[in-house]
Design an enzyme around this catalytic site. Structure first.
Site, PDB file in Angstrom:
ATOM      1  N   LYS A  52       0.806  -1.223   0.000  1.00  0.00           N
ATOM      2  CA  LYS A  52       0.000   0.000   0.000  1.00  0.00           C
ATOM      3  C   LYS A  52       0.841   1.276   0.000  1.00  0.00           C
ATOM      4  O   LYS A  52       0.362   2.334  -0.392  1.00  0.00           O
ATOM      5  CB  LYS A  52      -0.954   0.002   1.194  1.00  0.00           C
ATOM      6  CG  LYS A  52      -2.061  -1.040   1.088  1.00  0.00           C
ATOM      7  CD  LYS A  52      -3.041  -0.953   2.248  1.00  0.00           C
ATOM      8  CE  LYS A  52      -4.171  -1.946   2.084  1.00  0.00           C
ATOM      9  NZ  LYS A  52      -5.145  -1.875   3.200  1.00  0.00           N
ATOM     10  N   LYS A  92      -6.110  -9.083  -6.380  1.00  0.00           N
ATOM     11  CA  LYS A  92      -7.367  -9.329  -5.673  1.00  0.00           C
ATOM     12  C   LYS A  92      -8.399  -8.271  -6.064  1.00  0.00           C
ATOM     13  O   LYS A  92      -8.066  -7.098  -6.258  1.00  0.00           O
ATOM     14  CB  LYS A  92      -7.119  -9.283  -4.164  1.00  0.00           C
ATOM     15  CG  LYS A  92      -8.345  -9.600  -3.313  1.00  0.00           C
ATOM     16  CD  LYS A  92      -8.001  -9.525  -1.832  1.00  0.00           C
ATOM     17  CE  LYS A  92      -9.229  -9.770  -0.968  1.00  0.00           C
ATOM     18  NZ  LYS A  92      -8.916  -9.655   0.479  1.00  0.00           N
ATOM     19  N   LYS A  94     -12.399  -3.088  -3.549  1.00  0.00           N
ATOM     20  CA  LYS A  94     -13.395  -2.024  -3.565  1.00  0.00           C
ATOM     21  C   LYS A  94     -12.751  -0.656  -3.661  1.00  0.00           C
ATOM     22  O   LYS A  94     -13.424   0.337  -3.944  1.00  0.00           O
ATOM     23  CB  LYS A  94     -14.275  -2.103  -2.310  1.00  0.00           C
ATOM     24  CG  LYS A  94     -13.551  -1.987  -0.983  1.00  0.00           C
ATOM     25  CD  LYS A  94     -14.533  -2.167   0.171  1.00  0.00           C
ATOM     26  CE  LYS A  94     -13.859  -2.058   1.533  1.00  0.00           C
ATOM     27  NZ  LYS A  94     -12.903  -3.150   1.782  1.00  0.00           N
TER      28      LYS A  94
END
Length: 327
Positions: free
Chosen positions: A111, A192, A195
């Site tokens: 991230k 993956k 959202k």
């Protein structure tokens, strides 16, 4: 009864990956164990959030929990920020966590990659996640593969606390369904389904309408060739779509392969869309009823009270053992 604790971030719209990998299992688990299911809104702010969007996404996620079948009379449904013990034990667990342990977290590496400025919360949030789990002395933690490293840290912190201050915390175990724990992106099966993705075409949101679902699936990336065959190594894209099909149509992989033998990707993707619409449309109708009625606030208030009763007792005992002055 064993205790189960799990939650999802309110950092975007919940996707069919969240539904398959988490929500459907939550619904099953509530009948077997004492369950605490939260929307982890405090984890969501480890990256910047627009206040109006965060509020909407938090209420939306909680409402989807109920619309998907979670029963507030069988499981405690609440917001992480409504139980203040999460933040307090989160800080305590941060003081017990070593820098090296946090630096090894692959999610932080992923991230933070390519970003010039990283918030400290993104670095330390595994300690808060550990606190989330330990507050309830949870036995089973539904997690995907990407969260197992955080669960290992939780077990390490529980051991560290027990060794230093006396036996108190149980060792939580991962609960991972055999199939469906990891649904991949529609535009890249090596990633993956997320959202938080900037590309709305890479995921199907649980609140996407029928035409949007049909359009996204028609454009979903498929492998070269036209054979509908489950082969994650050589045909990862169509294998991912077959996994989704299996869950929404309640068919096994061999049945899907037999049904579309010699037909190619077109009919397969068209039928897949209709299976998704058939499952999601009634769920969406229930969701909009919940939002219109405002019943979600009563659900969250009840859930927070139930969760706080357990969490506050745990926090009090932790503070006593560590030497805090308790009034």
């Amino acid at each position: 009864m064993k205790r189960v604790l799990s939650g999802m971030q309110s950092s975007g719209q919940l996707t069919i990956g969240n539904y398959i990998g988490a929500l459907r299992n939550y619904v099953k688990l509530q009948h077997l164990h004492r369950c605490y299911f939260m929307v982890v809104d405090m984890h969501a702010i480890t990256v910047p959030q627009d206040p109006a969007a965060l509020k909407e996404q938090t209420e939306s996620a909680a409402s989807l929990y109920v619309a998907a079948g979670l029963d507030p009379n069988k499981a405690s449904i609440f917001l992480q920020s409504h139980v203040h013990a999460h933040a307090e034990l989160g800080w305590i667990m941060t003081t017990l966590t070593h820098m090296g342990e946090l630096e090894r977290m692959t999610q932080f590496k992923d991230k933070s990659e390519g970003k010039e400025s990283i918030g400290a919360g993104l670095f330390t949030y595994p300690s808060l996640m550990a606190a989330d789990i330990l507050l309830y002395n949870a036995d089973l933690i539904p997690v995907g593969d990407d969260q197992k490293q955080h669960l290992e840290l939780t077990r390490d912190l529980a051991n560290r606390f027990n060794n230093r201050f006396g036996e108190m915390f149980a060792m939580p175990e991962a609960y991972t369904p055999e199939i469906g724990a990891r649904i991949m992106s529609l535009d890249d099966a090596s990633k993956k389904m997320s959202k938080s993705s900037a590309n709305a075409g890479s995921f199907i949101a649980m609140l996407d309408g029928p035409d949007v679902i049909r359009k996204k699936l028609s454009r979903a990336v498929t492998d070269s060739g036209r054979e509908v065959k489950f082969d994650p190594q050589n045909k990862p894209e169509v294998s991912n779509l077959m996994s989704i099909y299996s869950h929404f149509a309640e068919m096994n992989i061999s049945e899907i392969e037999a049904k579309y033998e010699g037909q190619g990707y077109g009919p397969f993707k068209k039928d897949l869309a209709e299976h998704l619409v058939a499952v999601l449309e009634p769920l969406q109708q229930r969701y909009y009823e919940i939002r219109r009625s405002g019943e979600i606030y009563d659900v969250l208030k009840k859930g927070a009270e139930e969760a706080a009763e357990v969490a506050n007792q745990t926090l009090l005992e932790v503070k006593k053992r560590m030497g805090f002055v308790v009034l």
